[in-house]
Design a protein around this motif. Sequence first.
Motif, short mmCIF file in Angstrom:
data_model
loop_
_atom_site.label_atom_id
_atom_site.label_comp_id
_atom_site.label_asym_id
_atom_site.label_seq_id
_atom_site.Cartn_x
_atom_site.Cartn_y
_atom_site.Cartn_z
N GLY A 320 7.48 6.75 -2.10
CA GLY A 320 8.06 5.67 -2.44
C GLY A 320 9.16 5.67 -1.79
N ARG A 321 10.43 6.83 -1.05
CA ARG A 321 11.26 7.12 -0.37
C ARG A 321 10.60 6.79 1.27
NH1 ARG A 321 12.17 10.57 -4.99
NH2 ARG A 321 11.37 11.78 -3.95
N ARG A 322 9.72 7.94 1.57
CA ARG A 322 9.20 7.29 3.05
C ARG A 322 8.19 5.69 3.21
NH1 ARG A 322 6.11 11.55 5.68
NH2 ARG A 322 5.94 12.53 4.02
N PHE A 323 8.67 5.50 2.16
CA PHE A 323 7.72 3.94 2.51
C PHE A 323 8.84 3.38 2.31
CE2 PHE A 323 6.30 -0.51 1.03
CZ PHE A 323 4.86 0.05 1.46
N LYS A 324 9.94 3.16 1.58
CA LYS A 324 10.90 2.72 2.60
C LYS A 324 11.77 2.48 3.59
CE LYS A 324 13.19 3.51 -2.09
NZ LYS A 324 13.32 3.65 -3.50
N HIS A 325 11.86 3.72 4.12
CA HIS A 325 12.80 4.57 4.85
C HIS A 325 11.78 3.32 6.56
CE1 HIS A 325 14.69 6.56 7.76
NE2 HIS A 325 13.38 7.09 8.42
N SER A 326 10.74 3.80 6.20
CA SER A 326 9.79 3.67 7.26
C SER A 326 9.35 1.99 7.73
CB SER A 326 8.49 3.79 6.90
OG SER A 326 8.00 5.58 7.15
N PHE A 327 9.22 0.98 6.30
CA PHE A 327 8.81 -0.66 6.11
C PHE A 327 10.39 -1.12 5.14
CE2 PHE A 327 5.06 2.21 5.82
CZ PHE A 327 4.63 2.34 6.99
N ALA A 328 10.70 -2.50 6.07
CA ALA A 328 11.46 -3.24 5.51
C ALA A 328 10.71 -3.97 4.66
CB ALA A 328 12.42 -3.80 6.44
N SER A 329 9.85 -4.59 5.27
CA SER A 329 8.99 -5.50 4.25
C SER A 329 6.93 -4.74 4.29
CB SER A 329 8.35 -6.64 5.00
OG SER A 329 7.80 -7.09 6.17
N THR A 330 6.61 -5.54 3.61
CA THR A 330 5.14 -4.50 3.65
C THR A 330 4.86 -4.91 4.58
OG1 THR A 330 5.02 -5.53 0.86
CG2 THR A 330 2.52 -5.54 2.35
N PRO A 331 3.66 -3.46 5.31
CA PRO A 331 3.05 -3.15 6.82
C PRO A 331 1.36 -4.02 6.10
CG PRO A 331 3.67 -1.62 5.17
CD PRO A 331 4.07 -2.43 4.15
N THR A 332 0.54 -4.07 7.05
CA THR A 332 0.08 -3.72 7.46
C THR A 332 -1.49 -2.42 7.02
OG1 THR A 332 -0.50 -3.45 9.78
CG2 THR A 332 -0.68 -5.94 9.35
N GLN A 333 -2.13 -2.72 6.37
CA GLN A 333 -3.49 -1.72 5.91
C GLN A 333 -4.56 -1.95 5.89
OE1 GLN A 333 -0.87 -0.70 1.89
NE2 GLN A 333 0.02 -2.23 3.30
N ALA A 334 -5.59 -0.80 5.93
CA ALA A 334 -6.85 -1.30 6.46
C ALA A 334 -7.21 0.16 5.10
CB ALA A 334 -7.32 -1.46 7.84
N GLN A 335 -8.86 -0.46 4.93
CA GLN A 335 -9.75 0.33 3.88
C GLN A 335 -11.04 1.07 4.77
OE1 GLN A 335 -9.68 0.57 0.22
NE2 GLN A 335 -8.05 2.05 -0.33
N VAL A 336 -11.35 1.13 6.19
CA VAL A 336 -12.86 0.95 6.26
C VAL A 336 -13.58 2.10 6.09
CG1 VAL A 336 -13.77 1.18 9.09
CG2 VAL A 336 -11.13 -0.33 8.33
N MET A 337 -15.10 1.98 5.66
CA MET A 337 -15.82 2.98 4.60
C MET A 337 -17.37 2.14 6.07
SD MET A 337 -16.31 5.21 2.83
CE MET A 337 -15.27 5.08 1.75
N LEU A 338 -17.41 3.38 7.04
CA LEU A 338 -18.94 2.29 7.95
C LEU A 338 -20.33 3.64 7.68
CD1 LEU A 338 -17.21 1.77 10.81
CD2 LEU A 338 -17.93 0.51 9.60
N GLN A 339 -19.65 4.27 6.03
CA GLN A 339 -21.03 5.18 5.48
C GLN A 339 -21.42 4.08 4.15
OE1 GLN A 339 -20.90 9.51 6.64
NE2 GLN A 339 -18.78 9.02 5.45
N ASP A 340 -22.55 4.84 3.89
CA ASP A 340 -22.50 4.17 2.34
C ASP A 340 -21.48 4.94 1.19
OD1 ASP A 340 -24.36 2.72 -0.38
OD2 ASP A 340 -23.48 4.41 -0.51
N PRO A 341 -20.77 4.99 0.50
CA PRO A 341 -19.87 5.99 -0.58
C PRO A 341 -20.91 7.47 -1.13
CG PRO A 341 -19.70 4.35 -0.63
CD PRO A 341 -20.02 3.93 0.03
N PHE A 342 -21.95 6.82 -1.15
CA PHE A 342 -23.03 7.55 -2.30
C PHE A 342 -23.78 8.16 -1.19
CE2 PHE A 342 -20.08 4.77 -4.80
CZ PHE A 342 -19.34 5.90 -6.19
#
Length: 552
Positions: A320-342
């Motif tokens: 949380g402290r790292r996030f507050k130091h790094s970002f003044a507002s919500t940054p862009t994020q992604a989750q990329v799963m290009l293989q079947d997880p199971f």
Amino acid sequence: MKGGLAAVVASWRLPQTLGAMKHQSSALRVVNIMNFIRAEEPREPMDLMKPVREQMASIKAHNLPATWLLQYDALVEGPYVEFLKAEMPADHEAGIWFEMNRKICDDAGIAWRGKPEWEWDYHVPIAYAIGYAPDERRKLADTAMATFKRIFGRDAKTVASWNMDAISAAHFSDHHGIDAFGNCRDQLATDGFTIWGSPIAAYYPSRINAWSPALEKKHQIETPMFRLLGQDPVYYYDNVFKYPDTMEPAWPSGQSEVFADRFLEMVADAPTQAIAYAQLGQENSFGWPVMGNAYLMQMGKLAKLRRGGGIVVETMGETGRRFKHSFASTPTQAQVMLQDPFGKNDPPERTIWYQSKYYRANLHFRGEQFYLRDLHVYSDGFAQPYLTDPVQQHGIEQRMLAVLDGYHWSDDETRAGRNGVRAMGRFVTITPDNKETPLTLQGEPIVEDRGTNLWTRVPLSDGGSLGVVFGEKEVSFTLAGRQQTETPGLRFEWVADRSAFKEAATDRLRYRFRDFDYSVRIANGSALKSPEGVRVVADRIGPLRLLLAQEE
């Protein structure tokens, strides 16, 4: 990016040597181990101390940092506080699991509403702050913090719940200087409540909606919210499994080495924009016999990954402290799963999630088929359910503003796993004589981080490719390597009476949900209502663009 996405999409060509995924090395990739502790489990006999002892032993054996959150009963009864004080290394932290029981209600001067014979009652109106009036929520928060400080000699810096509301979060943040919140992942009717459409990983919540990121600074709670449980990004959405498909070691998914490996590989290696986040761990009330083997397996894999330098493992407060130091507002994020997880191959499913403070989107692949599965937008004006009116019943929905809801807007046959009307955004090409051709995948999509944009190239079975660019405020689509007379089209399909869609203007789609109006603008294209939903067709020049940022 200056000038938006339009100028760059039309000229985009990925180099032929690019692998399936390319990510930016500056992204924060972080995992928190968070275990929370209850002192009461009225539903069945349970050794609640053994999981805490075994979890601590495993974590310390691997020299991993960890966060321990105590429900109020565990703060004031049992051996839990003494154990943590004696056993926690310097890189561990204790904090508050903010759910209600008889003891916190008594100490806050609030009548106990649960079963008379129970000390803790899991039903929604009793266990969660949304079951209480706003002033009661603040009293409960103050009581939890005062008791924690009395026992540990300092304020808690991490607070989490399965159902954290905006009023409680704002009070904790403004008056107690909390560094990190944890809240439940998206789910369908688990434990008596649905959450749907919230950001995938981490965000600064709105002061009127804990499930929605704030757009403007004045509406922002200044403590980040992290989604808990390490959710499978592929199968959870369609409710394929009859158990929570998360990294929780109590469930079959969390016990699967294939899933654990692929989930952790996604966090460590896949394109992720500014931050990849996951929480591992388990509440003690599942019991050690249920979680033990998988818990030990996951800690071993996490320690190995950490030694390889792929991720940061730290407490939630540190993140949380790292996030507050790094970002003044919500940054862009992604989750990329290009293989079947199971490891499924009949057919395999893969998925790409993108999130900004303005929207979240999901491009999904099922074998050779691919489609938009989810689009939700966020607004500073949209209040969460039960913001001020206490919830009265067990079994509630907390859904955000959908442009496309691939689960709730599908029919019952699809929800049951059979062939039916699946809500989706289906891609087609359109010729000048209005002939449509569905697009299908050949091979594997290519995904690349570029600043705040996530670029995806989908190779097509009949030649060429479809480019999809997720930007902070918009999504755009362009064809490459095709006949110049072809243009991309997007067919939104859904069950009409289940959707929030109201009407299509030439350059705008209009929606209404819970008496709240919102819309999506269309650039370089036009929209027309169809029997299935909406047909969106690109102009002859430039990419087709969906402008998703809400106009306040």
